[in-house]
Write a protein that holds these residues in place. Structure first.
Motif, mmCIF file in Angstrom:
data_model
loop_
_atom_site.group_PDB
_atom_site.id
_atom_site.type_symbol
_atom_site.label_atom_id
_atom_site.label_comp_id
_atom_site.label_asym_id
_atom_site.label_seq_id
_atom_site.Cartn_x
_atom_site.Cartn_y
_atom_site.Cartn_z
ATOM 1 N N GLY A 63 130.272 1.799 112.387
ATOM 2 C CA GLY A 63 130.408 2.819 113.025
ATOM 3 C C GLY A 63 129.751 3.801 112.421
ATOM 4 N N VAL A 64 128.315 4.111 112.468
ATOM 5 C CA VAL A 64 127.732 4.667 111.876
ATOM 6 C C VAL A 64 127.307 5.791 113.156
ATOM 7 C CG1 VAL A 64 125.103 5.483 111.215
ATOM 8 C CG2 VAL A 64 126.977 4.443 109.784
ATOM 9 N N SER A 65 127.246 7.302 114.090
ATOM 10 C CA SER A 65 126.991 7.487 114.744
ATOM 11 C C SER A 65 125.695 8.017 114.666
ATOM 12 C CB SER A 65 127.656 8.738 115.207
ATOM 13 O OG SER A 65 127.973 9.526 114.216
ATOM 14 N N ILE A 66 124.826 7.929 116.026
ATOM 15 C CA ILE A 66 123.487 8.180 115.888
ATOM 16 C C ILE A 66 123.206 9.539 116.621
ATOM 17 C CG2 ILE A 66 121.164 7.910 116.052
ATOM 18 C CD1 ILE A 66 121.479 4.788 114.398
ATOM 19 N N GLY A 67 122.263 10.463 116.427
ATOM 20 C CA GLY A 67 121.949 11.258 117.782
ATOM 21 C C GLY A 67 120.287 11.237 117.364
ATOM 22 N N ARG A 174 122.300 19.523 122.112
ATOM 23 C CA ARG A 174 123.302 18.661 122.451
ATOM 24 C C ARG A 174 123.325 17.701 121.032
ATOM 25 N NH1 ARG A 174 124.051 16.322 127.865
ATOM 26 N NH2 ARG A 174 124.817 14.442 126.473
ATOM 27 N N ILE A 175 122.247 17.532 120.439
ATOM 28 C CA ILE A 175 122.121 16.476 118.884
ATOM 29 C C ILE A 175 122.976 17.333 117.655
ATOM 30 C CG2 ILE A 175 120.937 14.989 117.737
ATOM 31 C CD1 ILE A 175 120.720 14.266 120.434
ATOM 32 N N LEU A 176 122.362 18.689 117.732
ATOM 33 C CA LEU A 176 122.589 19.527 116.782
ATOM 34 C C LEU A 176 124.333 19.921 116.600
ATOM 35 C CD1 LEU A 176 119.406 22.435 116.695
ATOM 36 C CD2 LEU A 176 120.262 20.038 115.229
ATOM 37 N N LEU A 177 124.362 19.857 117.937
ATOM 38 C CA LEU A 177 126.291 20.071 118.393
ATOM 39 C C LEU A 177 126.826 19.141 117.983
ATOM 40 C CD1 LEU A 177 128.754 22.550 119.644
ATOM 41 C CD2 LEU A 177 128.090 21.279 120.786
ATOM 42 N N MET A 178 126.304 17.479 118.247
ATOM 43 C CA MET A 178 126.808 16.684 117.935
ATOM 44 C C MET A 178 127.150 15.991 116.574
ATOM 45 S SD MET A 178 125.228 12.897 118.946
ATOM 46 C CE MET A 178 126.477 11.371 118.849
ATOM 47 N N LEU A 185 115.263 12.724 114.678
ATOM 48 C CA LEU A 185 114.741 13.689 115.639
ATOM 49 C C LEU A 185 113.204 13.684 115.573
ATOM 50 C CD1 LEU A 185 116.456 17.201 113.553
ATOM 51 C CD2 LEU A 185 116.916 16.102 115.587
ATOM 52 N N ASP A 186 112.851 13.392 116.998
ATOM 53 C CA ASP A 186 110.913 13.212 117.535
ATOM 54 C C ASP A 186 110.783 14.516 117.274
ATOM 55 O OD1 ASP A 186 108.497 11.895 117.295
ATOM 56 O OD2 ASP A 186 108.965 10.698 119.010
ATOM 57 N N GLU A 187 109.326 15.346 116.102
ATOM 58 C CA GLU A 187 109.175 16.282 117.292
ATOM 59 C C GLU A 187 109.939 17.546 117.448
ATOM 60 O OE1 GLU A 187 106.132 17.083 116.203
ATOM 61 O OE2 GLU A 187 105.802 15.177 115.514
ATOM 62 N N PRO A 188 110.894 17.567 116.545
ATOM 63 C CA PRO A 188 112.372 18.829 116.516
ATOM 64 C C PRO A 188 111.524 20.336 116.651
ATOM 65 C CG PRO A 188 112.366 17.975 114.755
ATOM 66 C CD PRO A 188 111.098 16.947 115.065
#
Length: 540
Positions: A63-67, A174-178, A185-188
């Motif tokens: 149940g863990v969501s990943i972005g 997209r990830i931040l809004l999610m 986060l790879d080199e944000p």
């Protein structure tokens, strides 16, 4: 939430992990560190299931969501930036898509016989959409994009018209809004200006989920993470604390291990000397045998692994005159936009000016005017006596010869230098061993940037004009560059979003604002103390 258990992984001929273990727990904000090629991106890909370990397992709680944000953002076009960001918002975006389909069905004359069922379903989906706060989604998407420095026009325009760097910001948004349970986060921090970087820093501090991130910006990482996982020789070593704590703890651990190694080596030398001296004497046979058995059972202490970071040292640059750059009554416009109007600015020998300003303020334009890449509409930009300029800009990478190898490029540029100095230069900028025989066309953007910088610094100028010189440099290479530039005796004019770089090297600040241009004596640290903000327009 995520457990990495005894994983081993080999990629081509490189061994990345050997029975390595680590964990990411609820609420942890972890910085993942290690030299280029250590396996940071591979670890991300194993967590999300894009790759599998050769041995061991990576398990994620049910149940863990990943972005996951990576540098490979794929194709984007045909929609606005806002629509692209909202589409990645997890379950709410799926509900929004169904709402749009049902709204289209409600006005479709061919589906009149289904209308009761469509309306009933629309009510159910609309309730779910409200429950997920869907009607606030557009506003939240715009808020995130504004934080990443998008204008309203860019938000509503076709995302396909944006540059690669801006598309990466859309992918990050997209990830931040999610707001998933876990962000990878790879080199944000790549491709972000200072204002966006500080906004992202604040966003991630307030994010309640778990975070695993890499970054080449030590200040950015240090302010966010509360744990470090280091990839070192195939192992995953965990440190509780921020990046500065990790650096200090790693140094202490290496010092302790070195002391243990030296003590054991001294003891072994003493025992071996005794054995060699008395092994032929019958009277000492039992003692010798006892000591031989003792040595066989000892667990040997290994010396600490040394990270190879080659120091770069400037050759002495020729001395310039006292007046290095004179900008007099300069005006510059792009269409209707006025960048400078009657601007005066003087740079003197050994001054190190960092240029501050919001997006579009004219930072890069000033560097181009000084470098001669652009001409003022009115006024003059003159370079002083005996000034030898080195100009680093992103477009400099486009003029490299793609068919040459790295070494051929260096050899062609410096035909009299000799192999040893050029190989040493390449090593300083991260090209060691077989890397030096790579063709330029296969290099990444970061590798090209390092090559351009190596060429610029080998035959040293006495004026450095640098536009975002630390983009794509890893932490160790960046530290090497800062150390080298701190010993540079010439003059510097530079733009950077890296606060560690700004604080370490500047002794003057030029701030470009809509209200005018302001000059500050003292470097970036003094600028922050005097203005109360880390970047123009951002109050602390």
């Amino acid at each position: 939430m995520i457990r990495i258990e005894n994983i081993s992984k080999q990629l081509s001929h490189r061994i990345l992990f050997i029975e390595a273990s680590a964990a990411l727990n609820r609420g942890e904000k972890i910085g993942l560190v290690g030299p280029n090629g250590a396996g940071k991106t591979s670890l991300f890909r194993m967590i999300i299931g894009y790759e599998l370990p050769d041995e061991g397992q990576v398990s994620v709680d049910k149940g863990v969501s990943i972005g996951y944000f990576s540098q490979d953002v794929g194709e984007m076009s045909g929609r606005s930036a806002v629509a692209e960001v909202m589409d990645g918002a997890g379950p709410v975006s799926e509900v929004a898509a169904e709402l749009r389909e049902l709204e289209a069905a409600m006005v479709d004359p061919d589906r009149m016989d289904e209308m009761d069922a469509i309306i009933e379903r629309y009510g159910e989906v609309q309730a779910r959409y409200e429950e997920l706060d869907g009607y606030a989604l557009d506003g939240r998407a715009r808020e995130v994009l504004a934080g990443l420095s998008f204008s309203e026009a860019m938000m509503d325009g076709d995302v396909g018209a944006l540059s690669g760097g801006w598309k990466m910001r859309v992918a990050l948004a997209r990830i931040l809004l999610m707001r998933p349970d876990v962000m990878l986060l790879d080199e944000p921090s790549n491709h972000l200006d200072l204002e966006s970087l500080i906004w992202l820093e604040q966003f991630l501090k307030g994010y309640e989920g778990a975070l695993l991130m890499t970054s080449h910006d030590r200040e950015f990482m240090n302010r966010i993470v509360n744990k470090i996982i280091e990839i070192d020789a195939g192992q995953l070593n965990s440190y509780s604390g921020d990046y500065v704590f990790y650096e200090g703890q790693r140094a202490l651990n290496e010092k302790h291990q070195q002391s243990q190694f030296e003590r054991q080596q001294a003891m072994l030398a003493k025992e071996i000397k005794f054995i060699e001296r008395f092994k032929a004497r019958a009277s000492h046979a039992s003692q010798v045998q006892s000591r031989v058995k003792k040595l066989e059972k000892i667990d040997r202490v290994e010396p600490p692994k040394r990270r190879q970071v080659v120091a770069f040292e400037f050759q002495p640059a020729p001395r310039s005159g006292e007046d290095v750059v004179a900008v007099k009554n300069v005006s510059k416009r792009y269409g209707d936009k006025v960048i400078y109007d009657g601007f005066d600015f003087m740079v003197r020998r050994r001054e190190r000016w960092c240029i501050m300003g919001i997006n579009g303020a004219g930072k890069s334009t000033l560097l181009k005017l000084v470098a001669g890449d652009s001409k003022p509409d009115e006024g003059t930009v003159s370079i002083g006596a005996s000034v030898k300029m080195g100009y680093f800009a992103q477009h400099a990478m486009d003029v490299l010869d793609g068919e040459m190898t790295i070494f051929e490029m260096l050899e062609t540029t410096f035909p009299r230098a000799g192999q040893a100095p050029l190989r040493a230069l390449a090593g300083c900028f991260g090209f060691s061993g077989d890397d030096i025989d790579k063709r330029v066309r296969v290099l990444s953007g970061g590798e090209k940037a390092r090559l351009v910088m190596a060429i610029m610094l080998f035959d040293p100028p006495n004026l450095l004009v640098l536009d975002e010189p630390t983009n794509h440099l890893d932490l160790d290479t960046k530290e090497m560059l800062i150390k080298a530039l701190s010993q540079f005796e010439g003059t510097m004019l530079f733009v950077s979003h890296d606060r560690h770089f700004l604080a370490a090297l500047s002794n003057r600040v030029l701030e470009i604002t809509p209200e005018g241009v302001f000059q500050y004596g003292g470097g970036y640290t003094e600028y922050v103390e005097r203005t109360g903000h880390e970047a123009p327009g951002l109050r602390s």
